[in-house]
Write an enzyme that holds these catalytic residues in place. Sequence first.
Site, PDB file in Angstrom:
ATOM      1  N   HIS A   1       1.050  -1.455  -0.580  1.00  0.00           N
ATOM      2  CA  HIS A   1      -0.356   0.177   0.192  1.00  0.00           C
ATOM      3  C   HIS A   1       0.697   1.571   0.294  1.00  0.00           C
ATOM      4  O   HIS A   1       0.249   2.412  -0.810  1.00  0.00           O
ATOM      5  CB  HIS A   1      -1.073  -0.200   0.559  1.00  0.00           C
TER       6      HIS A   1
ATOM      7  N   TRP B   1      -6.085  -6.573  -7.090  1.00  0.00           N
ATOM      8  CA  TRP B   1      -6.932  -7.271  -6.036  1.00  0.00           C
ATOM      9  C   TRP B   1      -5.748  -9.420  -6.547  1.00  0.00           C
ATOM     10  O   TRP B   1      -5.925  -9.598  -5.388  1.00  0.00           O
ATOM     11  CB  TRP B   1      -8.065  -7.858  -6.916  1.00  0.00           C
TER      12      TRP B   1
END
EC number: 5.1.3.32
Length: 104
Positions: free
Chosen positions: A22, A77
């Site tokens: 992230h 994803w």
Amino acid sequence: MNQRGFKMRLKPGMAEEYKRRHDALWPDLAEALKAAGIHDYSIFLDEETLILFAVLKLREGHTADDLPQLPVMRRWWDHMADIMEVEPGNRPRQWPLQPMFYFA
């Protein structure tokens, strides 16, 4: 203001990797999130349970519900599927949370 909260779950031992990925969020994914009207998006980790708690704000007229159709979202994803619980198609398992209190 429209706000959403939900939880997800990491696989054991994956907290550092989740944060690393992230911290290096892809620019095209960041742009897709902004274009969908998402802003002020935070994710927190409960280290005991490996539960991730996410809260985000949505601008008026947002298109956040269309994000699963975007190729960049599906690639993200797939990129994250090895470190967290996912549904078929690698969408992160999400549990919506009911708003109970807001203080401004």
